[in-house]
Design an enzyme around this catalytic site. Structure first.
Site, PDB file in Angstrom:
ATOM      1  N   SER A 259      47.362  55.547 -95.791  1.00 28.38           N
ATOM      2  CA  SER A 259      48.058  55.252 -96.133  1.00 28.38           C
ATOM      3  C   SER A 259      48.531  53.465 -96.182  1.00 28.38           C
ATOM      4  CB  SER A 259      49.309  55.760 -95.675  1.00 28.38           C
ATOM      5  OG  SER A 259      50.516  55.497 -96.618  1.00 28.38           O
ATOM      6  N   HIS A 260      50.008  53.492 -95.124  1.00 33.41           N
ATOM      7  CA  HIS A 260      50.278  52.164 -94.964  1.00 33.41           C
ATOM      8  C   HIS A 260      49.820  51.992 -93.341  1.00 33.41           C
ATOM      9  CE1 HIS A 260      52.755  55.426 -93.630  1.00 33.41           C
ATOM     10  NE2 HIS A 260      53.287  54.519 -92.001  1.00 33.41           N
TER      11      HIS A 260
ATOM     12  N   ASP B 121      51.965  50.208-101.147  1.00 40.12           N
ATOM     13  CA  ASP B 121      51.265  50.143 -99.963  1.00 40.12           C
ATOM     14  C   ASP B 121      50.163  50.324 -99.402  1.00 40.12           C
ATOM     15  OD1 ASP B 121      51.244  52.473-100.433  1.00 40.12           O
ATOM     16  OD2 ASP B 121      51.530  53.373 -98.081  1.00 40.12           O
TER      17      ASP B 121
ATOM     18  N   SER C 272      62.079  56.182 -96.704  1.00 36.65           N
ATOM     19  CA  SER C 272      60.879  55.480 -95.800  1.00 36.65           C
ATOM     20  C   SER C 272      59.432  54.838 -97.069  1.00 36.65           C
ATOM     21  CB  SER C 272      59.292  56.276 -95.199  1.00 36.65           C
ATOM     22  OG  SER C 272      58.930  57.744 -96.408  1.00 36.65           O
TER      23      SER C 272
ATOM     24  N   ARG D 118      45.594  61.933 -89.550  1.00 28.05           N
ATOM     25  CA  ARG D 118      45.019  59.893 -89.847  1.00 28.05           C
ATOM     26  C   ARG D 118      44.138  60.050 -88.303  1.00 28.05           C
ATOM     27  NH1 ARG D 118      50.019  57.575 -92.726  1.00 28.05           N
ATOM     28  NH2 ARG D 118      49.573  59.361 -94.675  1.00 28.05           N
TER      29      ARG D 118
ATOM     30  N   LYS E 151      54.444  60.962-104.733  1.00 27.20           N
ATOM     31  CA  LYS E 151      55.034  59.727-104.201  1.00 27.20           C
ATOM     32  C   LYS E 151      54.415  57.869-105.440  1.00 27.20           C
ATOM     33  CE  LYS E 151      55.348  58.297 -99.615  1.00 27.20           C
ATOM     34  NZ  LYS E 151      54.993  59.272 -99.027  1.00 27.20           N
TER      35      LYS E 151
ATOM     36  N   THR F 220      61.857  64.878 -93.964  1.00 30.04           N
ATOM     37  CA  THR F 220      61.034  63.792 -94.084  1.00 30.04           C
ATOM     38  C   THR F 220      59.045  64.437 -94.605  1.00 30.04           C
ATOM     39  OG1 THR F 220      61.909  62.933 -92.715  1.00 30.04           O
ATOM     40  CG2 THR F 220      60.167  62.077 -92.736  1.00 30.04           C
TER      41      THR F 220
ATOM     42  N   ASP G 180      47.730  53.081-100.301  1.00 23.86           N
ATOM     43  CA  ASP G 180      46.968  53.699-100.967  1.00 23.86           C
ATOM     44  C   ASP G 180      48.145  54.002-101.981  1.00 23.86           C
ATOM     45  OD1 ASP G 180      49.744  55.137 -99.116  1.00 23.86           O
ATOM     46  OD2 ASP G 180      48.663  56.715 -99.850  1.00 23.86           O
TER      47      ASP G 180
ATOM     48  N   GLU H  69      62.257  59.391-100.919  1.00 23.49           N
ATOM     49  CA  GLU H  69      63.166  58.590 -99.584  1.00 23.49           C
ATOM     50  C   GLU H  69      63.076  57.177 -99.151  1.00 23.49           C
ATOM     51  OE1 GLU H  69      60.561  61.745 -96.887  1.00 23.49           O
ATOM     52  OE2 GLU H  69      58.891  61.014 -98.487  1.00 23.49           O
TER      53      GLU H  69
ATOM     54  N   ASP I 109      51.390  54.915-102.778  1.00 25.08           N
ATOM     55  CA  ASP I 109      52.582  55.119-102.854  1.00 25.08           C
ATOM     56  C   ASP I 109      53.998  55.161-102.323  1.00 25.08           C
ATOM     57  OD1 ASP I 109      51.925  55.672-100.499  1.00 25.08           O
ATOM     58  OD2 ASP I 109      52.159  58.087 -99.977  1.00 25.08           O
ATOM     59  N   ARG I 110      54.144  54.120-101.132  1.00 24.56           N
ATOM     60  CA  ARG I 110      55.040  53.304-101.392  1.00 24.56           C
ATOM     61  C   ARG I 110      55.403  52.502-102.471  1.00 24.56           C
ATOM     62  NH1 ARG I 110      55.876  54.045 -94.700  1.00 24.56           N
ATOM     63  NH2 ARG I 110      56.050  55.796 -94.518  1.00 24.56           N
TER      64      ARG I 110
END
Ligand code: G6P
Ligand code: ZN
Length: 563
Positions: A117-118, A289, A379, A25, A390, A358, A291, A377, A293-294
């Site tokens: 991601s986020h 989020d 997160s 990233r 996730k 993590t 992508d 998690e 997954d959250r």
């Protein structure tokens, strides 16, 4: 059939192409440098060695800025390196859980996910590239280390310069590359994932809940895709399949810059959802989020479900979900800093519960070995062995399936749960974008302190509370399946009453350092259950800040985000 040829390009080496917790990233501008993206993609492919020839890969991402260019580059480089086939999400769009689904369904060698991601997107935001393996999960350390090593010695990359594929049109596109066939299938981004969700959950009962039946009024939800990739998935699954009306699904068009939002579903960055649910008669809110997954789940009046509690609640109710009735419950797991509420469910039901570092990649081996059904998690990640990532939408559907079955509001489900198990109070303080050097120095300082011989047994006091140190270390994990060891995964101070303080540096930032402070304590007294975690945990927070000299080292007097 058109035949194109491969060109070999001399390149230069870039420092720092080391994948973090979840892929490489960096700022978009870093990826835009000549050869930068190409080098990393070539290294991903080279790390697959002989398995690459004739293989199939899945390609897609969260729709953020630079994603479309990256997809085109990957198509050209994959074609030049002997890959036979690519399955590419239409418009370059695939959520992270969808990539995992498609890798598994088609038994491909893996996939490349284009996401940070986020992290915010746009020309001044972040971009990311992540490799997922044939089990559908993020590449483990052994693979990402190999990729990193390759980026340090790369001299050339191979590319088919004249290859251009229209990724906006569903099609199967074939050409010859140096005499060998190469195919790109542009596929619908949501079909496979939707089909999987329909196999897992009881859509009929969720639909009845949402629409109201048997004299019950409808259960009013607000789903926020935060301008990220989940928009089309939300519209198909919640809208088309479950009948949720348009006005109850917001920010559902993926935008290259997420409309300026920071697409991270927490109380700070998903304030739009929180405020809407607070002021209007919604029963349930969920946000995902960038992508997909959250997830964040909230109840009526924006009653917040801490992700650590969310995991425990789902564990406690897993048998209402058809998928788990079929597969049985093989085990639970959480990441080390995640609150230990799920451990209590595991103990009571006599099911094994694992603790891992993590990063979702650490759950993969346990799932592949048939030892793990549900994990999560702190997160804002929750998921199961249906895929190896996730899964935000899965989590929202799981909650709705549970609510449809137990027929209670979100808050009541939590209160009843704490009534049985007691409450693990949990909070996380994030200090984002701190100076890296100073943050490292602070971590070294804390590590030295907790490593001192007499630290165990120390009494740490705040107000009228005293905590006795039972154990302290830099967390190290030995994977029970392949025996690999991951060390230096976070500084832990464990107290005799089960409370914990954890310091960790984030592995997902793209610049500077983010310090995470995780605090947990357990209460069995029901009068505490409805209290604010910030009040209950204040003594431990104060102890952590004093002990670490965080303020002195970083110059910060308050966190950027509190969860
Ligand atoms: C990503 C990973 C998660 C992990 C999280 C931690 O979202 O997929 O598995 O928990 O990053 O991020 P951090 O910034 O704390 O390293
Ligand atoms: Zn994500």
């Amino acid at each position: 059939m058109t035949s194109l040829s491969v060109t070999s390009i001399n390149t230069v080496i870039f420092d720092g192409q080391k994948p973090g917790t979840s892929g490489l990233r960096k700022a978009v501008k870093v990826f835009q440098q000549q050869h930068y993206t190409e080098n990393f993609v070539q290294a991903i492919l080279d790390a697959q060695r002989e398995k690459l020839l004739g293989s199939t890969l899945v390609i897609g991402g969260d729709g953020r800025y630079y994603g479309r260019e990256a997809v085109q580059k990957i198509i050209k480089i994959a074609a030049a390196n002997g890959v036979s086939k690519l399955l590419v999400g239409q418009n370059g769009i695939l959520s992270t859980p969808a990539v995992s689904t498609i890798i598994r369904k088609n038994k491909t060698l893996g996939g490349i996910v284009l996401t940070a991601s986020h992290n915010p997107g746009g020309p001044n935001g972040d971009f990311g590239i992540k490799f997922n393996c044939e089990n559908g999960g993020p590449a483990p350390d052994a693979v990402t280390n190999k990729i990193y090593e390759l980026t340090k010695t790369i001299k050339k990359y191979k590319i088919v310069n004249d290859l251009h594929v229209d990724i906006d049109k569903i099609q199967s596109f074939s050409i010859q590359v140096d005499g060998k066939p190469f195919t790109v299938d542009i596929i619908d981004s949501v079909n496979d994932y939707t089909a999987l969700m329909k196999e897992i959950f009881d859509f009929d009962s969720i639909k009845k809940l949402l629409q109201g039946s048997d004299g019950n009024s409808s259960f009013n939800v607000l789903i926020d895709a935060m301008n990220g990739v989940t928009g089309p998935y939300v519209k198909r699954i919640f809208g088309k399949e479950l009948g949720v009306s348009e006005s109850n699904m917001v920010n559902c068009v993926p935008k290259e810059d997420f409309g300026g939002l920071h697409p991270d579903p927490n109380l700070t960055y998903a304030a739009g959802l929180v405020n809407a649910v607070k002021s209007d008669p919604y029963d349930f809110g969920a946000a995902f989020d960038g992508d997909g997954d959250r997830n964040m789940i909230i109840g009526k009046k924006a009653f917040f479900v801490n992700p650590s509690d969310s995991l425990a609640i789902l564990a406690n109710n897993l048998n209402v979900i058809p998928y788990f009735r079929k597969t049985g419950i093989k085990g639970y797991a959480r990441s080390m800093p995640t609150g230990a509420a799920v451990d209590r469910v595991a103990t009571k039901t006599n099911i094994q519960c694992y603790e891992v570092p993590t990063g979702w990649k650490y759950f993969g081996n346990l799932m592949d070995a048939g030892k793990l059904s549900l994990c999560g998690e702190e997160s804002f990640g929750t998921g199961s062995d249906h895929i190896r990532e996730k899964d935000g939408i899965w989590a929202a559907l799981a909650w709705l399936n549970v609510i449809a079955s137990v027929k209670k509001p979100v808050e009541q489900i939590l209160l009843d749960h704490w009534g049985i198990y007691g409450r693990n109070f949990f909070t996380r303080y994030d200090y984002e974008n701190c100076d890296s050097d100073k943050s490292n120095k602070m971590m070294d300082y804390v590590e030295n302190l907790i490593n001192k011989n007499d630290f165990v047994g120390t009494k740490l006091k705040s107000g009228n509370k005293t905590y006795v140190v039972k154990e302290a270390d830099n967390y190290s994990y030995k994977d029970p399946i392949d025996g690999s060891v991951s060390s230096k995964q976070g500084l832990r101070i464990l107290f005799e009453d089960g409370s914990r303080i954890i310091f960790r540096l984030s592995g997902t930032g793209s610049s500077g350092a983010t310090i995470r402070l995780y605090i947990e304590s357990y209460e069995s007294d029901p009068s505490t259950f409805v209290q604010d975690p910030q009040v209950i945990l204040k003594p431990l927070v104060d102890i952590s800040l004093n002990l670490s000299k965080l303020g002195e080292y970083t110059g910060r007097d308050k966190p950027t985000v509190i969860t």
